[in-house]
Design an enzyme around this catalytic site. Structure first.
Site, PDB file in Angstrom:
ATOM      1  CG  ASN A   1      -1.829  -6.318  -9.048  1.00 28.56           C
ATOM      2  OD1 ASN A   1      -1.608  -5.604  -8.194  1.00 28.56           O
ATOM      3  ND2 ASN A   1      -2.966  -6.316  -9.939  1.00 28.56           N
TER       4      ASN A   1
ATOM      5  NE  ARG B   1      -5.169   1.111 -12.881  1.00 28.50           N
ATOM      6  CZ  ARG B   1      -4.245   1.694 -13.718  1.00 28.50           C
ATOM      7  NH1 ARG B   1      -4.404   2.885 -13.993  1.00 28.50           N
ATOM      8  NH2 ARG B   1      -3.279   0.970 -14.203  1.00 28.50           N
TER       9      ARG B   1
ATOM     10  CB  CYS C   1      -0.849  -0.027   1.282  1.00 30.89           C
ATOM     11  SG  CYS C   1      -1.963   1.476   1.359  1.00 30.89           S
TER      12      CYS C   1
ATOM     13  CG  ASP D   1      -1.044  -1.269 -16.201  1.00 36.04           C
ATOM     14  OD1 ASP D   1      -1.766  -0.629 -15.243  1.00 36.04           O
ATOM     15  OD2 ASP D   1       0.111  -0.978 -16.577  1.00 36.04           O
TER      16      ASP D   1
ATOM     17  CE  LYS E   1      -2.154  -6.434  -4.674  1.00 37.81           C
ATOM     18  NZ  LYS E   1      -1.597  -5.188  -4.815  1.00 37.81           N
TER      19      LYS E   1
END
Length: 690
Positions: A559, A584, A421, A561, A461
């Site tokens: 992860n 997204r 994050c 695009d 992650k």
């Protein structure tokens, strides 16, 4: 859905007239169609269509749909830049290379104002508040009000319905969508569709009483222990448990035992190993005084990531329960909660525990096709789609939060620790992407979480690194897979069941495309570690079996695009990742999971897309309620959803395929009025489509 003929036509339009060599590799139906077509016109018959130059970041829209001049559209003069950092609720961190004017004696530049540090959404409530003692009961039999005469809320039900709230809504034909699904409505008299599930009963004495009506044909879903209706929602924690957590009444014995051992081990490590790093005698002294931990992690439930399991990323704000439910319907096989902060969970805060809830569709097993020896030992019937993600800045927070979640949440696939994050609020506390520069702390977190999580696997992650000039993911992936050299011989591997790598650094945020070549390098390392682990078998250095996840395999997920099925399968085949996590791309195009399942582009009509918005509205009211507060929550999150959903460019208006998530269209008019409204960036147009 785009037909095969339509897709062929789009391909021909995009690539021009096919040559014989190109036709030889095409399907027979397409070869016949192209062979029988008229020969191309020469320049003497009809003027050739002028070549349109492709500009970076600008989507190529067919000329007949453009509002601006083609030359202006090609340059992207009217293309508005989109700041995807807004989705995370914070602005990007200040540039590290910004010149400090104070060094040269000049005035220090004033920090730019207007940073979106804490978004406020206003407050919404009824004009007159109805007392809880009368909110769910018939008019003449309210529950006893604990405040008595001191209560400042309204007890007159008819006055509340007449003056205390706005009139019933007329959408969905005036019928409460929650009541229609479950046969009862948890919002009671506060529901803004209450007229659809109430009636007036006349008694023998002539009195007329307002009562709520349940549908007897629907099964009851009450839970006396929780004190609320579940309505198809799992992982609901009783209010008393949250209260006990806030008052520190719940004992976390496993965590306390592990943290006690960890404190002693850190002291020994500090006293003996840090004195002289290069002295081998000091290292031997540390090994001699090493204390075995009080217990080791038990065997975890095995998980699976594969070609058939596209993953929905944990999305702050956007990854709410209604949106995840929509994505699961469209084919998402793995989902994650929104990121929750560890300390508020330990303090029993309602907002963070609400993020842990899952819909019943998320607790079903993901798709699975057995392919290898590791997968043969995997029990798909024990697996499920939903996992939770937490963040913490200290091992004790991560360990205690993990034990709490594993104890009170019965439906968990994994517990994921967020190490990527980028937002300032999280990073500056030492959590999120700050853990990328604290590998020892992160390893202690993973080991401790594994020790107290029971059968629930632990995953992580990460990003490529903090700064662009210092990529740390490769070393971190090795550490998560095998452990640090100091601890590997004593404790074995940390037991991380899967790692997801976002192909950007914290510094990049969303300003550049994801680096899938770097993801491929890290994926290759994972394959090497698996081979090394197998080579070490039958030797004295064999890693203890109970420290290896999934029978010795750590899954690796990429992860960044992913916006189409072509992106998805390209990453699987070229980067050699086990699966791809979609963020997204799923908000802009939720049916991307359906495209992956069918292996083709789906040209969704405007009415189909509007149907997804309607489903989100229904699911939102089921999750948050159909009263004033619940409907405003649904409206708020729907606007967040539409801010991404409106960025979708229908493939029928594109000049070239595949589409790119980072390309923005010039001003264009879509194929019909509804499609044009759905593509608008103006929220007033979004209101019109309702």
């Amino acid at each position: 859905m785009a037909s095969q003929e339509t897709m062929e036509q789009l391909a021909v339009e995009a690539n021009g007239t096919a040559t014989k060599e190109q036709l030889d590799g095409e399907p027979a139906l397409k070869r016949v169609k192209l062979d029988n077509s008229d020969p191309p016109q020469t320049s003497h018959d009809t003027p050739q269509k002028p070549h349109r130059e492709k500009f970076k970041g600008v989507a190529m829209i067919k000329e007949e749909y453009l509002i601006v001049a083609p030359a202006q559209a090609e340059r992207g003069d009217d293309v508005e830049a989109v700041d995807d950092d807004a989705a995370e609720g914070r602005t990007a961190p200040p540039r590290q290379d910004r010149q400090d004017d104070s060094r040269g004696g000049g005035k220090k530049k004033k920090q730019k104002g207007g940073q979106n540090k804490d978004r406020e959404f206003g407050k919404f409530s009824d004009a007159l508040r109805l007392c809880n003692s009368a909110a769910w009961t018939p008019e003449f039999s309210p529950r006893h009000c604990k405040n008595g005469d001191r209560c400042n809320a309204l007890h007159d039900l008819r006055k509340y319905l007449r003056e205390g709230r706005r009139p019933d809504l007329d959408i969905f034909d005036g019928k409460c969508p929650v009541w229609a699904t479950f046969g009862k409505c948890p919002s009671g008299w506060r529901c803004l569709f209450v007229s659809s599930h109430m009636k007036e009963v006349e008694h023998e004495d002539g009195r007329k009483e307002l009562v709520l009506v349940d549908d007897p044909s629907k099964p009851s879903d009450d839970d006396d222990e929780l004190g609320e209706m579940k309505l198809g929602v799992m992982n609901m924690v009783a209010t008393q448990i949250k209260l006990d957590l806030s008052r520190k009444r719940i004992k976390l014995d496993m965590s306390e035992k592990y943290l006690e051992w960890l404190a002693k081990d850190i002291d020994i490590y500090r006293d003996h190993y840090h004195k002289q790093k290069d002295d081998e005698d000091v290292a031997k002294d540390y090994r001699a005084q090493y204390i075995e931990p009080p217990f080791k992690p038990s065997e975890k439930r095995r998980i699976y990531f594969g070609r058939e399991t596209p993953v929905l990323a944990p999305l702050t704000t956007q990854g709410n329960l209604p949106f995840r439910r929509l994505c699961v319907e469209l084919g998402a096989q793995v989902t994650y909660s929104e990121m929750a902060l560890g300390l508020p969970l330990l303090q029993g805060q309602k907002a963070d525990w609400t993020l842990m809830r899952a819909h019943e569709s998320e607790v079903t097993p993901p798709r699975f096709t057995p392919s290898g020896p590791t997968e043969q030992s995997y029990d798909n019937s024990r697996d499920l789609k939903f996992g939770v993600q937490i963040t913490a800045n200290a091992p004790w927070i991560a360990v205690k939060t993990t034990e709490t979640l594993a104890r009170f949440l019965p439906h968990l696939r994994v517990i994921d620790i967020n190490c990527g994050c980028p937002i300032d609020m999280v990073y500056k506390t030492g959590a999120g992407s700050a853990l990328l520069d604290a590998p020892s702390k992160l390893e202690r977190m993973i080991r401790g979480m594994n020790a107290v999580s029971g059968e629930v696997p632990i995953t992580a992650k990460i990003r490529m690194g903090i700064r662009d000039d210092k990529l740390t993911a490769q070393k971190l992936v090795e550490r998560l897979a095998r452990g640090s050299p100091d601890m590997r011989d004593k404790l074995g591997a940390p037991g991380c069941a899967a790692v997801t790598l976002h192909g950007r650094t914290r510094q990049q945020r969303y300003t550049r495309a994801a680096d899938w070549s770097y993801i491929a390098e890290c994926a290759a390392l994972i394959k090497q570690y698996d081979v090394k682990t197998n080579d070490l078998s039958d030797t004295i250095r064999e890693t203890e079996e109970n420290t290896l996840p999934n029978g010795g395999k750590m899954y690796f997920v990429g992860n960044g695009d992913c916006y189409s099925h072509t992106d998805y399968f390209d990453h699987l085949d070229n980067a050699r990742v086990d699966s791809v996590m979609i963020a997204r791309g799923a908000i802009i195009k939720p049916w991307i999971f359906e495209e992956i399942e069918k292996g083709q582009y789906l040209d969704k009509s405007a009415s189909e897309r509007l149907g997804y918005v309607e489903k989100f509205a229904r699911y939102g009211m089921e999750a948050w309620g159909s009263d004033e507060i619940g409907i405003n929550y649904t409206r708020r999150f729907m606007l967040e959803f539409l801010s991404f959903f409106s960025r979708y460019i229908p493939i029928g208006v594109l000049e070239h395929l595949p589409p790119s998530i980072n390309e923005r269209p010039p001003a264009y008019r879509a194929r019909d009025d509804l499609e044009t409204l759905l593509a608008s960036k103006n929220y007033k147009d979004w209101i019109k489509i309702r």
